[in-house]
Design a protein around this motif. Structure first.
Motif, short mmCIF file in Angstrom:
data_model
loop_
_atom_site.label_atom_id
_atom_site.label_comp_id
_atom_site.label_asym_id
_atom_site.label_seq_id
_atom_site.Cartn_x
_atom_site.Cartn_y
_atom_site.Cartn_z
N PRO A 151 -30.75 -55.18 -68.53
CA PRO A 151 -31.19 -54.53 -69.77
C PRO A 151 -30.47 -53.19 -69.94
O PRO A 151 -30.25 -52.47 -68.97
CB PRO A 151 -32.69 -54.34 -69.55
N ARG A 152 -30.10 -52.87 -71.17
CA ARG A 152 -29.43 -51.60 -71.47
C ARG A 152 -29.95 -51.05 -72.79
O ARG A 152 -30.25 -51.81 -73.73
CB ARG A 152 -27.92 -51.78 -71.59
N LYS A 153 -29.99 -49.72 -72.89
CA LYS A 153 -30.30 -49.05 -74.14
C LYS A 153 -29.02 -48.75 -74.88
O LYS A 153 -28.06 -48.24 -74.30
CB LYS A 153 -31.08 -47.75 -73.87
N MET A 154 -28.99 -49.06 -76.19
CA MET A 154 -27.80 -48.84 -77.00
C MET A 154 -27.91 -47.53 -77.78
O MET A 154 -28.96 -46.90 -77.81
CB MET A 154 -27.60 -50.02 -77.94
N SER A 155 -26.84 -47.15 -78.43
CA SER A 155 -26.78 -45.85 -79.10
C SER A 155 -27.76 -45.72 -80.26
O SER A 155 -28.13 -44.61 -80.63
CB SER A 155 -25.35 -45.59 -79.60
N ASN A 156 -28.21 -46.84 -80.84
CA ASN A 156 -29.18 -46.78 -81.95
C ASN A 156 -30.62 -46.74 -81.46
O ASN A 156 -31.55 -46.77 -82.28
CB ASN A 156 -28.98 -47.97 -82.89
N GLY A 157 -30.82 -46.67 -80.15
CA GLY A 157 -32.17 -46.61 -79.60
C GLY A 157 -32.78 -47.96 -79.32
O GLY A 157 -33.87 -48.03 -78.73
N ASN A 158 -32.13 -49.05 -79.72
CA ASN A 158 -32.60 -50.39 -79.40
C ASN A 158 -32.00 -50.84 -78.07
O ASN A 158 -31.18 -50.15 -77.47
CB ASN A 158 -32.24 -51.36 -80.52
N PHE A 159 -32.39 -52.06 -77.64
CA PHE A 159 -32.06 -52.51 -76.30
C PHE A 159 -31.41 -53.90 -76.34
O PHE A 159 -31.65 -54.69 -77.27
CB PHE A 159 -33.32 -52.56 -75.43
N LEU A 160 -30.61 -54.18 -75.33
CA LEU A 160 -30.06 -55.51 -75.12
C LEU A 160 -30.39 -55.95 -73.71
O LEU A 160 -30.46 -55.13 -72.78
CB LEU A 160 -28.54 -55.52 -75.33
N LEU A 161 -30.58 -57.25 -73.54
CA LEU A 161 -30.96 -57.81 -72.24
C LEU A 161 -30.19 -59.10 -72.00
O LEU A 161 -30.27 -60.04 -72.80
CB LEU A 161 -32.47 -58.09 -72.21
N LEU A 162 -29.46 -59.16 -70.90
CA LEU A 162 -28.83 -60.40 -70.45
C LEU A 162 -29.73 -61.03 -69.38
O LEU A 162 -30.14 -60.37 -68.43
CB LEU A 162 -27.44 -60.13 -69.87
N PHE A 163 -30.02 -62.32 -69.54
CA PHE A 163 -30.86 -63.04 -68.59
C PHE A 163 -30.51 -64.52 -68.68
O PHE A 163 -29.68 -64.93 -69.48
CB PHE A 163 -32.34 -62.77 -68.86
N TYR A 164 -31.17 -65.34 -67.87
CA TYR A 164 -30.76 -66.75 -67.73
C TYR A 164 -31.64 -67.74 -68.49
O TYR A 164 -31.31 -68.93 -68.55
CB TYR A 164 -30.69 -67.13 -66.26
N ASN A 165 -32.76 -67.31 -69.03
CA ASN A 165 -33.59 -68.16 -69.87
C ASN A 165 -33.97 -69.48 -69.21
O ASN A 165 -33.95 -70.53 -69.82
CB ASN A 165 -32.88 -68.43 -71.22
N ASN A 166 -34.28 -69.42 -67.93
CA ASN A 166 -34.84 -70.57 -67.22
C ASN A 166 -35.58 -70.05 -66.00
O ASN A 166 -35.42 -68.90 -65.62
CB ASN A 166 -33.75 -71.59 -66.84
N ALA A 167 -36.39 -70.91 -65.40
CA ALA A 167 -37.14 -70.54 -64.20
C ALA A 167 -36.71 -71.38 -63.02
O ALA A 167 -37.49 -71.67 -62.12
CB ALA A 167 -38.65 -70.70 -64.45
N ASP A 168 -35.41 -71.74 -62.99
CA ASP A 168 -34.93 -72.74 -62.05
C ASP A 168 -34.86 -72.26 -60.62
O ASP A 168 -34.62 -73.02 -59.72
CB ASP A 168 -33.53 -73.22 -62.46
N GLN B 60 -21.10 -49.73 -74.98
CA GLN B 60 -20.45 -49.54 -76.27
C GLN B 60 -19.27 -48.60 -76.13
O GLN B 60 -19.29 -47.68 -75.30
CB GLN B 60 -21.44 -48.94 -77.28
N ASP B 61 -18.24 -48.84 -76.94
CA ASP B 61 -17.12 -47.90 -76.97
C ASP B 61 -17.44 -46.78 -77.96
O ASP B 61 -18.53 -46.71 -78.53
CB ASP B 61 -15.80 -48.61 -77.28
N LYS B 62 -16.48 -45.91 -78.17
CA LYS B 62 -16.73 -44.74 -79.01
C LYS B 62 -16.89 -45.09 -80.49
O LYS B 62 -17.39 -44.28 -81.28
CB LYS B 62 -15.60 -43.72 -78.82
N THR B 63 -16.49 -46.29 -80.89
CA THR B 63 -16.68 -46.72 -82.28
C THR B 63 -17.97 -47.50 -82.47
O THR B 63 -18.27 -47.94 -83.58
CB THR B 63 -15.50 -47.58 -82.75
N GLY B 64 -18.73 -47.71 -81.37
CA GLY B 64 -20.00 -48.43 -81.47
C GLY B 64 -19.89 -49.92 -81.22
O GLY B 64 -20.90 -50.62 -81.32
N GLU B 65 -18.69 -50.43 -80.92
CA GLU B 65 -18.55 -51.86 -80.63
C GLU B 65 -19.22 -52.19 -79.29
O GLU B 65 -19.31 -51.35 -78.39
CB GLU B 65 -17.08 -52.26 -80.60
#
Length: 646
Positions: A345-362, A424-429
């Protein structure tokens, strides 16, 4: 309303002859297909890890990249490197520099020097201190080069061992060179006292990227490990999560004066909801100062603990929660599934968050001891967007969007993708840096793809991308020529979407659409493509293969018109090799009945040709065929638009 389907006479077939193992009636479906000759769509798919920019140009062991961007635009990556495999004595931490936005990384520097015989250094994370213009690197370092258990000659994995566990160094020139090594003092806890060394040696590591709170305090996750060997009574190795905090590292120039403390203050760290091991993860800071600590466990769900006093104490662990719920409940469906694999999980420059996960309980606890059953649980990587919300009790937390496939690999599927960074890079990408333990890559994510994760409820336009045809029938039979399914070996895709009118308040059993090779000699052995609906969910049959969704919860949210229908979408993502269901705006995850709610497409599965179709239903049904795999965001746009939208 959608266009009516023209009836065609002369079609004869006993459609009820096809039944699945639960004796439900099957609905035979036709799917869009534009051509029989295809270029491999994976070659241009940004989600395919093979299409990323190379972070590493040599074969070896690489893990856990962490990226910071300097004021002059230089990207600096710290990463663990080895000549052979994970856990080797020659593991060391290095830095890489890129002047062209991650496309090439020509500059390399040792943070710790390579030594074939150790001591190993590993699991490095970066801290950027703008005021002192430094980049700090924090990592484990087995300074005594301990390689055996006490009073034993048995060799052990030794990259998680250290008297104090952690060291740090810093660069004053943007990662070109690194200072001498310094010790981070870490408090002894109960879990240390019970290891094989009785606390004289500590076991631990970190994966969490440090965060800055209130522009002054640095917080970073770390895991304490209770033993080298698995406890035969427990059936696993005990682990607990902790926090390292420094309130002066961002401004203090004398390394000997940098202060550290171990949190929480209690003798026991963060544990799993189930009581099994708790390890790795990341800390996220909310606007009101709340700390949201997400981490991996054997539970089959992402665990979360909350602190509202700066990490001094934490709540009992719970689970990460989706914002969108099934219409009439389904408590287990509210939680984000994850095996005992790395989450990011990471916080982005707009104050929202992104989360990478595996979406299974295997890799839940029982599967941990049956690894042959869990060979594909780290592929693909899914992504969800998080937004701060206030609960009914007035407390802040994060609710997560429905997931999208972010990355997949077509090689080393059992090994999988892991320990990425999102930045994110300096342009927000938006970018992901990842490794599959053998090499590393940088991936740019389209901005619209990412930012739609935070606005799924606001998407309300019907996707026109790849739409092949749309149909409506109102309680009468209609006939048409069937388009062709995509071929699984060609990795082509499709989406089929249905609005099914409720009967007596719920989705009915029935046969709304049927397609087959021929109806001259119709019998149960006729090759076909089939879908059925009943109280257990939506079923798809392709020849002799079966796939099914979670139960169809009645849609009680949104417009009154929409509540009279259920929205059923089946996506065949040929590039990622995944088949998934989205029911009333919720991606099927298998609930508690199955570890997966989605399927890998069997590579040997042959999709039979279908030529003739019939729409036949006791109530209104609307459907669209797409020759592409719609994203979750596009599906949510169709859902929010409602059944009458064009």
């Amino acid at each position: 309303m959608m266009e009516k389907v023209n009836s065609r006479r002369g079609f004869r077939c006993n459609l009820l002859a096809f039944t699945n193992p639960l004796s439900t009636c099957l609905v035979l479906i036709a799917i869009a297909h534009f051509s029989t000759v295809f270029a491999d769509p994976r070659a241009e798919d940004w989600r395919n890890i093979a299409n990323g920019d190379a972070l590493i140009d040599r074969i070896g062991y690489y893990d856990q990249p962490g990226i910071v961007i300097e004021p002059d635009g230089t990207w600096v990556c710290v990463i663990t490197e080895g000549d052979d495999k994970e856990g080797g004595n020659d593991e060391r931490v290095i830095s890489l520099r890129s002047k062209d936005g991650g496309k090439t990384w020509p500059e390399r520097a040792d943070i710790e020097p390579r030594n074939r015989y150790g001591p190993p250094s590993a699991w490095v994370v970066p801290i950027q201190a703008p005021k002192t213009k430094r980049i700090y690197a924090v990592y484990t370092y087995n300074e005594q080069n301990i390689t055996t258990l006490p009073n034993s000659t048995r060799r052990i994995r030794n990259d998680i061992i250290g008297v104090q566990s952690f060291r740090y160094t810093y660069s004053q020139d943007g990662g070109k060179t690194w200072s001498a090594r310094y010790v981070i003092p870490i408090d002894e806890k109960l879990i240390d006292k019970t290891n094989e060394y009785h606390g004289s040696v500590r076991l631990g590591w970190t994966v969490g990227k440090p965060i800055i709170v209130n522009d002054e305090t640095v917080l970073m996750q770390f895991t304490k490990r209770g033993s080298i060997l698995e406890d035969p009574k427990l059936g696993y190795i005990k682990m607990e999560n902790f926090v390292l905090a420094s309130d002066n590292i961002l401004v203090e120039e004398d390394p000997s004066k940098i202060k550290w403390k171990t949190l929480p203050k209690s003798e026991v760290g963060l544990t799993a909801t189930s009581g099994h091991l708790s390890e790795e993860g990341d800390i996220l800071a909310l606007l009101d100062g709340t700390l949201y600590f997400a981490y991996r466990t054997f539970d089959g769900y992402i665990n979360v603990a909350i602190s509202r006093d700066g990490g001094e104490t934490f709540s009992k662990p719970g689970y990460a929660v989706y914002a969108r719920q099934p219409g009439d409940g389904g408590v287990s469906h509210a939680f984000l599934k994850n095996p005992n694999g790395p989450i990011t999980p990471r916080k982005m420059s707009n104050g929202n968050f992104l989360l990478l996960f595996y979406n299974n309980a295997d890799n839940a606890f029982w599967l941990h001891h049956n690894q042959s059953l869990a060979s594909t649980w780290r592929n693909p990587y899914w992504i969800s967007g998080g937004v701060e919300m206030t609960t009914e009790d007035g407390e802040t937390t994060i609710l997560w969007s429905q997931p999208e496939i972010a990355l997949y690999t077509v090689k080393n599927i059992g090994h999988g993708i892991g320990y990425p960074d999102i930045f994110q890079d300096k342009t927000g990408e938006y970018y992901i840096a990842e490794t599959d333990k053998q090499t590393g890559r940088i991936h740019h994510m389209p901005r619209t793809f990412v930012e739609n994760l935070w606005r799924q409820d606001k998407l309300d336009a019907v996707s026109q991308r790849g739409m092949y045809k749309k149909y409506v029938t109102e309680a009468k039979a209609s006939f048409f020529d069937a388009p062709h399914f995509p071929d699984i070996p060609d990795h082509t895709s499709m989406t089929m979407e249905f609005w099914i009118e409720h009967i007596n308040g719920s989705i009915p059993d029935g046969v709304p659409l049927s397609c087959s090779e021929s109806c001259e000699d119709c019998n149960e052995n006729l090759k076909s493509i089939a879908v059925s609906t009943n109280s257990s969910g939506v079923w798809l049959r392709i020849d002799t293969a079966y796939f099914h969704s979670d139960p169809v919860f009645a849609n009680s949210a949104g417009r009154a018109e929409k509540s009279k229908f259920s929205h059923v979408v089946i996506v065949m993502d040929g590039a990622a090799g995944v088949l998934m269901f989205v029911i009333n705006g919720v991606v099927s995850d298998g609930l508690q009945a199955r570890t997966y709610g989605w399927y890998f497409l069997p590579s040997l599965l042959q999709v039979p040709p279908v030529t003739s179709c019939i729409l036949d239903y006791d109530a209104q049904i609307a459907m669209r065929y797409y020759s592409v795999a719609l994203t979750t965001g596009e599906i949510l746009g169709n859902f929010n638009a409602g059944p009458s939208a064009k």
